[in-house]
Design a protein around this motif. Sequence first.
Motif, mmCIF file in Angstrom:
data_model
loop_
_atom_site.group_PDB
_atom_site.id
_atom_site.type_symbol
_atom_site.label_atom_id
_atom_site.label_comp_id
_atom_site.label_asym_id
_atom_site.label_seq_id
_atom_site.Cartn_x
_atom_site.Cartn_y
_atom_site.Cartn_z
ATOM 1 N N PHE A 1 12.102 2.780 -22.717
ATOM 2 C CA PHE A 1 11.497 4.054 -22.322
ATOM 3 C C PHE A 1 11.762 4.318 -20.840
ATOM 4 O O PHE A 1 12.136 5.425 -20.451
ATOM 5 C CB PHE A 1 9.996 4.042 -22.617
ATOM 6 C CG PHE A 1 9.289 5.311 -22.229
ATOM 7 C CD1 PHE A 1 9.389 6.444 -23.022
ATOM 8 C CD2 PHE A 1 8.527 5.368 -21.071
ATOM 9 C CE1 PHE A 1 8.745 7.623 -22.669
ATOM 10 C CE2 PHE A 1 7.876 6.530 -20.711
ATOM 11 C CZ PHE A 1 7.984 7.665 -21.513
ATOM 12 N N LEU A 2 11.592 3.290 -20.015
ATOM 13 C CA LEU A 2 11.862 3.445 -18.583
ATOM 14 C C LEU A 2 13.340 3.738 -18.331
ATOM 15 O O LEU A 2 13.674 4.567 -17.481
ATOM 16 C CB LEU A 2 11.425 2.201 -17.814
ATOM 17 C CG LEU A 2 9.917 1.954 -17.760
ATOM 18 C CD1 LEU A 2 9.619 0.602 -17.142
ATOM 19 C CD2 LEU A 2 9.214 3.068 -17.017
ATOM 20 N N ASP B 1 0.820 -1.215 0.000
ATOM 21 C CA ASP B 1 0.000 0.000 0.000
ATOM 22 C C ASP B 1 0.854 1.266 0.000
ATOM 23 O O ASP B 1 0.339 2.359 -0.170
ATOM 24 C CB ASP B 1 -0.929 0.028 1.222
ATOM 25 C CG ASP B 1 -2.056 -0.980 1.093
ATOM 26 O OD1 ASP B 1 -2.394 -1.357 -0.043
ATOM 27 O OD2 ASP B 1 -2.600 -1.375 2.136
ATOM 28 N N ASP B 2 2.158 1.124 0.216
ATOM 29 C CA ASP B 2 3.090 2.246 0.272
ATOM 30 C C ASP B 2 3.430 2.685 -1.154
ATOM 31 O O ASP B 2 3.978 1.913 -1.930
ATOM 32 C CB ASP B 2 4.351 1.802 1.022
ATOM 33 C CG ASP B 2 5.385 2.888 1.186
ATOM 34 O OD1 ASP B 2 5.223 3.988 0.611
ATOM 35 O OD2 ASP B 2 6.380 2.628 1.887
ATOM 36 N N ASP B 3 3.095 3.933 -1.497
ATOM 37 C CA ASP B 3 3.359 4.460 -2.845
ATOM 38 C C ASP B 3 4.839 4.466 -3.198
ATOM 39 O O ASP B 3 5.201 4.490 -4.372
ATOM 40 C CB ASP B 3 2.828 5.889 -2.975
ATOM 41 C CG ASP B 3 1.438 5.950 -3.543
ATOM 42 O OD1 ASP B 3 0.866 4.896 -3.867
ATOM 43 O OD2 ASP B 3 0.926 7.075 -3.685
ATOM 44 N N THR C 1 14.391 7.526 -10.523
ATOM 45 C CA THR C 1 15.559 6.706 -10.222
ATOM 46 C C THR C 1 15.061 5.443 -9.539
ATOM 47 O O THR C 1 14.725 5.464 -8.352
ATOM 48 C CB THR C 1 16.532 7.464 -9.301
ATOM 49 O OG1 THR C 1 16.900 8.688 -9.925
ATOM 50 C CG2 THR C 1 17.780 6.631 -9.024
ATOM 51 N N PRO C 2 14.963 4.368 -10.294
ATOM 52 C CA PRO C 2 14.467 3.130 -9.686
ATOM 53 C C PRO C 2 15.448 2.607 -8.647
ATOM 54 O O PRO C 2 16.654 2.825 -8.750
ATOM 55 C CB PRO C 2 14.353 2.175 -10.872
ATOM 56 C CG PRO C 2 15.303 2.697 -11.882
ATOM 57 C CD PRO C 2 15.350 4.181 -11.689
ATOM 58 N N GLN D 1 6.526 6.252 -8.835
ATOM 59 C CA GLN D 1 7.357 6.352 -10.029
ATOM 60 C C GLN D 1 6.587 5.958 -11.282
ATOM 61 O O GLN D 1 6.782 6.555 -12.341
ATOM 62 C CB GLN D 1 8.608 5.481 -9.878
ATOM 63 C CG GLN D 1 9.579 6.030 -8.854
ATOM 64 C CD GLN D 1 10.708 5.071 -8.567
ATOM 65 O OE1 GLN D 1 10.520 3.846 -8.532
ATOM 66 N NE2 GLN D 1 11.892 5.623 -8.349
ATOM 67 N N LEU D 2 5.697 4.985 -11.160
ATOM 68 C CA LEU D 2 4.892 4.590 -12.314
ATOM 69 C C LEU D 2 3.933 5.702 -12.731
ATOM 70 O O LEU D 2 3.694 5.902 -13.922
ATOM 71 C CB LEU D 2 4.126 3.304 -12.026
ATOM 72 C CG LEU D 2 4.980 2.047 -11.834
ATOM 73 C CD1 LEU D 2 4.091 0.832 -11.625
ATOM 74 C CD2 LEU D 2 5.927 1.832 -12.995
#
Length: 112
Positions: free
Chosen positions: A33-34, A11-13, A44-45, A59-60
Amino acid sequence: MTADDSFGRLDDDDYPAYTMGRAADMLGTTQGFLRALGEARLITPLRSEGGHRRYSRYQLRIAARARELVDQGTPIEAACRIIILEDQLEEAQRINAEYRRAAESANPTAAS
């Protein structure tokens, strides 16, 4: 972290729950693209222990906004800059509203 802990964080964004492949599928875009958004420093993933990129829901949402702009013909670099400016504007408006509320509560008769 146990499996129960990980499940509770979904549930954490900001929790990096999505692999690059899953994120690309969800957005209907390519992994390239990502990667380009990462190179432009828009997002920054985080990296898994194995070094794989992992994306959060926050991020999405940013990537989806970038895709929307790119699909409309905006170059990716410009799309990234637009999103950064939109984010800065939203933050400035939030801070301004907080200051306004604080000023009104400090001097309630001035608001009338």
